[in-house]
Design an enzyme around this catalytic site. Structure first.
Site, PDB file in Angstrom:
ATOM      1  N   MET A  76       0.835  -1.197   0.000  1.00  0.00           N
ATOM      2  CA  MET A  76       0.000   0.000   0.000  1.00  0.00           C
ATOM      3  C   MET A  76       0.875   1.254   0.000  1.00  0.00           C
ATOM      4  SD  MET A  76      -3.071  -1.267   2.531  1.00  0.00           S
ATOM      5  CE  MET A  76      -3.948   0.298   2.464  1.00  0.00           C
ATOM      6  N   CYS A  77       1.190   1.773   1.171  1.00  0.00           N
ATOM      7  CA  CYS A  77       1.869   3.067   1.241  1.00  0.00           C
ATOM      8  C   CYS A  77       3.308   3.019   0.727  1.00  0.00           C
ATOM      9  CB  CYS A  77       1.820   3.597   2.671  1.00  0.00           C
ATOM     10  SG  CYS A  77       0.117   3.870   3.236  1.00  0.00           S
ATOM     11  N   VAL A  78       4.015   1.933   1.017  1.00  0.00           N
ATOM     12  CA  VAL A  78       5.388   1.814   0.499  1.00  0.00           C
ATOM     13  C   VAL A  78       5.360   1.749  -1.026  1.00  0.00           C
ATOM     14  CG1 VAL A  78       7.441   0.346   0.407  1.00  0.00           C
ATOM     15  CG2 VAL A  78       6.288   0.741   2.588  1.00  0.00           C
ATOM     16  N   THR A  95       4.081   5.115  -2.725  1.00  0.00           N
ATOM     17  CA  THR A  95       5.100   6.170  -2.660  1.00  0.00           C
ATOM     18  C   THR A  95       6.258   5.864  -3.592  1.00  0.00           C
ATOM     19  OG1 THR A  95       4.484   6.645  -0.367  1.00  0.00           O
ATOM     20  CG2 THR A  95       6.633   7.442  -1.103  1.00  0.00           C
TER      21      THR A  95
END
Length: 265
Positions: free
Chosen positions: A149-151, A154
């Site tokens: 998700m966030c890793v 980004t």
């Protein structure tokens, strides 16, 4: 500096064993040897995700590797950015709740800051891109949770904005993927994490084993007036006047996101 630190240096093997310089495995991404990076992004290393009931299975390992990366980045004078997710009301990362707090101590200063975000992508509706550009960052390393998700979000935008990205294999993690009747059995977290790496394509550099020589270093000097004029220790996301990026396909690099502020090369 006579000898810089390598972003990969703090990433360990899955068994946690140390490695000598001669044992450093080549990156699985594009290019070898690894290119230097000038910034370390720590993604959502918040107490709820690495210490509580919602913690990823490999939280202890991720914290150990991330802490080592953080130490090396500070010693090298690299830019350090802690991304902190602001969850919705009632979630484990709701702002100002125990689970929302960053788990690793922050040493606020010109080279280390916290950016709060509300999206998976640390660049979206947030001043991350401008901060990296103002600091003269050309390439960066990522660690944190969750991998898919966030890793991943980004990292994808960083690549689309022409930042070379290094991802230490042992410094990010994910939960198990639960079984889905008629589709698959439970997918263990380690396999899920590796799949998340693979989905980022061959443009990212995945570092498998540690070395004592380093990869993180201070960005080239810039005039003082190029740095942000306001404190960046706890930057709040600003309003984004552009549309979010289009959907991304697995194993394909995204088209350039609309919220990428960097000029195309």
């Amino acid at each position: 500096m006579a000898e810089t630190t390598r972003a990969a240096a703090a990433a360990g093997t899955s068994g946690g064993a140390a490695a000598t310089d001669s044992e450093v495995a080549p990156p699985t991404g594009a290019g070898s040897p690894l290119r230097p990076v000038e910034a370390l992004l720590l993604v959502d290393l918040q107490s709820a995700f690495v210490a509580g009931d919602e913690a990823v299975p490999d939280a202890a390992r991720v914290l150990d590797r991330s802490r080592a990366l953080l130490t090396r980045a500070r010693a090298a004078g690299a830019l350090v950015v802690h991304l902190q997710n602001d969850g919705e009301s009632g979630t484990v990362d709701e702002p100002h709740t125990p689970g929302w707090e960053l788990h690793l101590p922050v040493e606020t200063g010109p080279r280390e800051s916290v950016i709060r975000k509300t999206q998976d992508d640390g660049f979206e509706d947030a001043p991350l891109g401008a901060l990296l550009d103002d600091a003269g960052v050309k390439a960066l390393a990522l660690c944190g949770v969750p991998s898919e998700m966030c890793v991943s979000a980004t990292a994808r935008t960083a690549l689309a904005c022409d930042f070379p990205v290094v991802l230490p294999h042992d410094a990010h993690a994910i939960h198990d993927i639960p079984a889905a009747p008629g589709i698959s059995e439970r997918v263990p977290a380690a396999l899920s994490s590796r799949a998340a790496e693979w989905a980022l394509s061959d443009e990212i550099e995945i570092v498998a084993r540690p070395g004592r020589r380093g990869h993180l270093h201070r960005p080239p000097s810039r005039p003082v007036n190029r740095l942000p004029s306001r404190p960046v220790s706890h930057l709040r996301p600003g309003r984004c006047a552009v549309s979010p990026p289009a959907s991304w396909s697995v194993n394909l690099l995204p088209t350039r996101p609309a919220h990428c502020s960097r000029p195309e090369r």
